[in-house]
Design an enzyme around this catalytic site. Structure first.
Site, PDB file in Angstrom:
ATOM      1  N   ASP A 266       1.140  -1.064  -0.368  1.00 39.74           N
ATOM      2  CA  ASP A 266      -0.522  -0.275  -0.462  1.00 39.74           C
ATOM      3  C   ASP A 266       0.624   1.279  -0.054  1.00 39.74           C
ATOM      4  OD1 ASP A 266      -2.592   1.640  -0.147  1.00 39.74           O
ATOM      5  OD2 ASP A 266      -2.872   0.564   1.433  1.00 39.74           O
TER       6      ASP A 266
HETATM    7  C1  NOJ Z   1      -3.999   3.790  -0.430  1.00 40.30           C
HETATM    8  C2  NOJ Z   1      -5.476   2.672   0.736  1.00 40.30           C
HETATM    9  O1  NOJ Z   1      -5.139   2.519   1.050  1.00 40.30           O
HETATM   10  C3  NOJ Z   1      -5.681   1.694  -0.789  1.00 40.30           C
HETATM   11  O2  NOJ Z   1      -6.558   1.180  -0.561  1.00 40.30           O
HETATM   12  C4  NOJ Z   1      -5.271   2.372  -2.385  1.00 40.30           C
HETATM   13  O3  NOJ Z   1      -5.248   1.194  -3.829  1.00 40.30           O
HETATM   14  C5  NOJ Z   1      -3.821   3.194  -2.431  1.00 40.30           C
HETATM   15  N1  NOJ Z   1      -3.943   4.426  -1.547  1.00 40.30           N
HETATM   16  C6  NOJ Z   1      -3.926   3.803  -3.900  1.00 40.30           C
HETATM   17  O4  NOJ Z   1      -4.579   4.864  -4.447  1.00 40.30           O
END
Ligand code: NOJ
Length: 759
Positions: A266
């Site tokens: 993430d």
């Molecule tokens: C953070 C989020 O937790 C995740 O779900 C997401 O896909 C990513 N950012 C990319 O935007």
């Protein structure tokens, strides 16, 4: 076309390609940056992105917002030494350009065919502009709805979430991943992110093994079994270990669940391991790589550190980390191979744009058939909680006062995580209600919220809340006058879209105060009230059930929400959605879910005082069940459920199957769909088991007067569960003996039969 397409033998090109790659190029395949075109939850790729791509040092990009950007960046990649195409990903969470209901609403449909259709439609729109991977479905079970990301989740129940996972994966990936309309599904966030302590986003999760494997891992198991090609790790620590370094990736996800796809980090989560206390940059880089994280999103740790680590190895006495250059190189190779294999499966080597063209990109968004699906989905996601007979409303001759701050609002209809949505395309509830021959007038009545700090936070995504400059008494007086004029009040109350989503935890999960004051004032008009609740989470409805003649819990319905809600309120479509979460009576009841084990002194007991309860909740309120239970929801007709019947009440052997039937009669005067639910309790086991577990859902369409039968089958595996063996390892076991089979229209109004299963 990229330089490599197929090897001479017609097999995978990956081994041959890897033989020609430098270590730096292999590391490049593990690097993922953002295009920097949407709102960022941290820093984006930076100005050097184009140069890095041209040098083969970036293998994937996410967050492009146009075909032109995809094309430009892909051309850069194709001009690199080995012309390895980029993988483009995006947060295609509940639709792309056309938004469908938020995931919690899609799960509420209890209709996995519909869920699959929405995922397929989202994939068509996203792939038209070159996107090859969706960062969805999000599968975090959430039982504490203070956590804002419950909006993105399929709710509290592992069985429902597992079916949702399968439907989403099927919808995104289809049968053939090379098809230009299909893309890679990325299950997230592995695992336990939804169990954040206190419902605070990014906070720790502490989960006992039986709950971890039987509840939190279960949707991931189902998603992997359905063929998901990617998984994203969670921001959280789980039982003390950050998920980006967690042995569960190797031991459970790869080995037990059999996942052979790409593990994505993430956003800046590698970097965050230092804050978690796992050491400096090299240590955290090593931890993630050796744990099996293939793609480093944003941190640039892999980009900057891996080559040095592969040359030197690591020996870090402070963190106890030790890895030889050979081990590190092998892990890089394995990750690179997984990424390249995914690119190959997606057909990127044969056609780096996967059939996306400027024309296709221009024609794809918001097509009439996608909007029609969105309209159906908005109806399909709204749960009718109360109806004293006022609904459905007639289509003519009625004066309707449509009151509430979001009655004629476009951006909020889309819900959170609408990163590619066009708010100007959404249909407001006011517009939807005016599709009949009624006199519909609207007034805001109240601000969504009145606390300037909260307004500021909600407006992180611009235009979420635009406060009416008029003071509250003026808004209330205007609403009251409109109510006095009307035959019926439709009060649209609840949350704004950014009340939920990432980092949108609330300490109090209620309808915001100014809107509660509005409801109180509207009651004084003495007119029937139909409440439509906009929400990204299960809300405490407080006095609303007493004030309203009908309550439609609508979540955020997406682009076509206005039409979808009007279709329901006018009875053009039937409410068939059911709650995927328990709606608490009080915030203090969370975490809450229908299967909570009730302890050794369960409520109500003979003597209320020393049972599991709250002294300040009413006597008739079950302490761990909601004001509205999981699975609840009404339609336009009335069903009578017979008790479950078992084909055999005693069965023998581990290969046996229990067959259960439930007769349901439509004894109303409209056709309707009964949503039959099957729960199982295991009253005697090796450990204290959940009070009940959902094990089956069946939808039965019945004409007036018709009786139908819902059929369920349970195998031994459906009744198995996890224990912690004496050596501390989780073990999946099954105990023969008695099981209580419970069936009915929701988690509490069930009837039961006893099944004996002998070894
Ligand atoms: C953070 C989020 O937790 C995740 O779900 C997401 O896909 C990513 N950012 C990319 O935007």
């Amino acid at each position: 076309m990229s330089a490599e397409t197929e090897d001479a033998s017609g097999g995978s090109i990956v081994p041959g390609l890897m033989a020609r790659m430098t270590l730096e190029e292999k590391i490049g395949q593990l690097v993922l940056f953002a295009a920097g075109e949407g709102p960022a939850t941290g820093e984006a790729g930076g100005p050097k992105l184009d140069d890095l791509i041209a040098a083969g040092e970036v293998g994937s990009v996410f967050g492009t917002k146009s075909f032109a950007t995809v094309q430009r960046l892909q051309q850069q990649a194709l001009a690199s030494r080995l012309a390895i195409p980029l993988l483009f990903a995006e947060d295609v969470i509940h639709g792309h350009r056309t938004l469908f209901p938020i995931p919690l609403g899609l799960a509420a449909s209890f209709d996995m065919g519909l869920v699959e259709e929405t995922a397929a439609a989202a994939a068509r729109e996203a792939t038209a502009e070159g996107i090859a991977q969706a960062y969805a479905p999000m599968l975090d079970i959430c039982r504490d709805a203070r956590w804002g990301r419950v909006a993105e989740s399929p709710g509290e129940d592992p069985y429902l979430a597992a079916r949702y996972a399968e439907a989403m994966v099927k919808g995104f990936q289809g049968e053939d991943l090379t098809h230009p309309d299909r893309l890679s599904a990325c299950l997230k966030h592995f695992v336990g992110y939804g169990a954040a302590v206190g419902g605070r986003d990014y906070d720790a999760a502490e989960i006992a093994p039986h709950t971890l494997f039987d509840v939190y891992c279960e949707p991931f198991r189902a998603g992997v079994a359905a063929g998901a090609t990617a998984v994203m790790a969670g921001f959280n620590t789980l039982n003390g270990m950050p998920m980006h370094a967690h042995p569960l990736i190797a031991h459970w996800l790869r080995v037990r669940a059999g996942f052979d796809g790409v593990l994505v980090s993430d956003y800046t989560a590698l970097r965050e391991m230092t804050a978690h206390g796992l050491g400096g940059r090299e240590a955290r880089t090593m931890r993630a790589l050796l744990a099996g994280v293939d793609l480093d999103m944003i941190s640039a740790d892999y980009l900057d550190c891996l080559a040095g680590l592969a040359a030197e190895g690591i020996e870090d006495p402070e963190t106890g980390l030790e890895a030889s250059p050979a081990e590190i190189t092998a892990a890089i190779e394995a990750g690179c191979a997984r990424v390249l294999r995914l690119k190959e499966r997606l057909g990127l080597f044969a056609d780096p744009m996967r059939g996306a063209t400027a024309e296709r990109a221009a024609a794809a968004p918001l097509r009439p058939e996608t909007r029609a699906l969105a309209r159906r989905a908005a109806s399909g996601a709204a749960v009718l909680l109360e109806n004293d007979g006022i609904l459905p409303l007639p289509e003519e001759g009625l004066r309707i006062a449509l009151i509430g701050p979001l009655t004629h609002d476009r951006p909020n209809m889309l819900g959170t995580w609408a990163v590619a949505g066009d708010p100007t395309a959404s249909v407001t509830i006011f517009e939807g209600m005016r599709t009949a021959e009624n006199d519909v007038r609207h007034a805001p009545g109240a601000p969504v919220v009145d606390d300037p700090t909260v307004i500021d936070r909600l407006n992180f995504v611009p235009d979420t809340v635009t406060p009416d400059p008029r003071p509250e008494p003026v808004l209330l007086a205007e609403a009251e006058a409109l109510a006095a004029w009307a035959d019926v009040i439709v009060a649209v109350v609840g949350e704004a879209k950014e009340h939920t989503g990432e980092c949108a935890s609330r300490a109090e999960i209620d309808i915001p105060a100014p809107q509660r004051r509005l409801i109180e004032r509207l009651q004084k008009a003495g007119k029937p009230i139909v409440a439509v609740v906009l929400a990204g989470r299960p809300l405490v409805l407080d006095d609303l059930p007493n004030a309203a003649n009908a309550i439609l819990y609508a979540f955020f319905g997406g682009t076509e929400m206005g039409h979808g809600i009007a279709d329901l309120l006018y009875g053009r479509s039937e409410p068939t959605a059911r709650l995927p979460v328990s709606l608490p009576l009080h915030t203090g009841q969370v975490p809450i879910h229908h299967g909570a084990h009730e302890g050794g002194r369960p409520w109500p007991g003979e003597w209320r005082k020393f049972t599991t309860n709250y002294i300040d909740l009413p006597d008739d309120q079950h302490p761990s069940r909601g004001r509205y239970p999981f699975g609840a929801g009404q339609g336009w007709t009335h069903f009578t459920f017979a008790p479950p019947t078992l084909a055999a009440s005693r069965i023998v052997g581990s290969d046996a199957v229990a067959e259960i039937a439930v007769e349901v009669t439509n004894d109303g005067d409209r056709s309707g769909t009964a949503v039959v639910q099957l729960y199982v309790s295991d009253p005697v086991a090796r450990i204290a088991r959940p009070a009940q577990e959902l094990k089956g859902i069946a939808r039965l369409a019945l004409a007036p007067g018709e009786t139908g039968s819902a059929q369920f089958r349970l195998s031994r595996d459906d009744l198995a569960y996890t224990i912690t063996a004496d050596d501390g390892r989780p073990e999946r076991v099954w105990d023969p003996g008695e099981f209580i089979i419970r069936t009915g229209p929701n988690a509490t109004e069930t009837q039961s039969a006893t099944l004996h299963w002998e070894p």
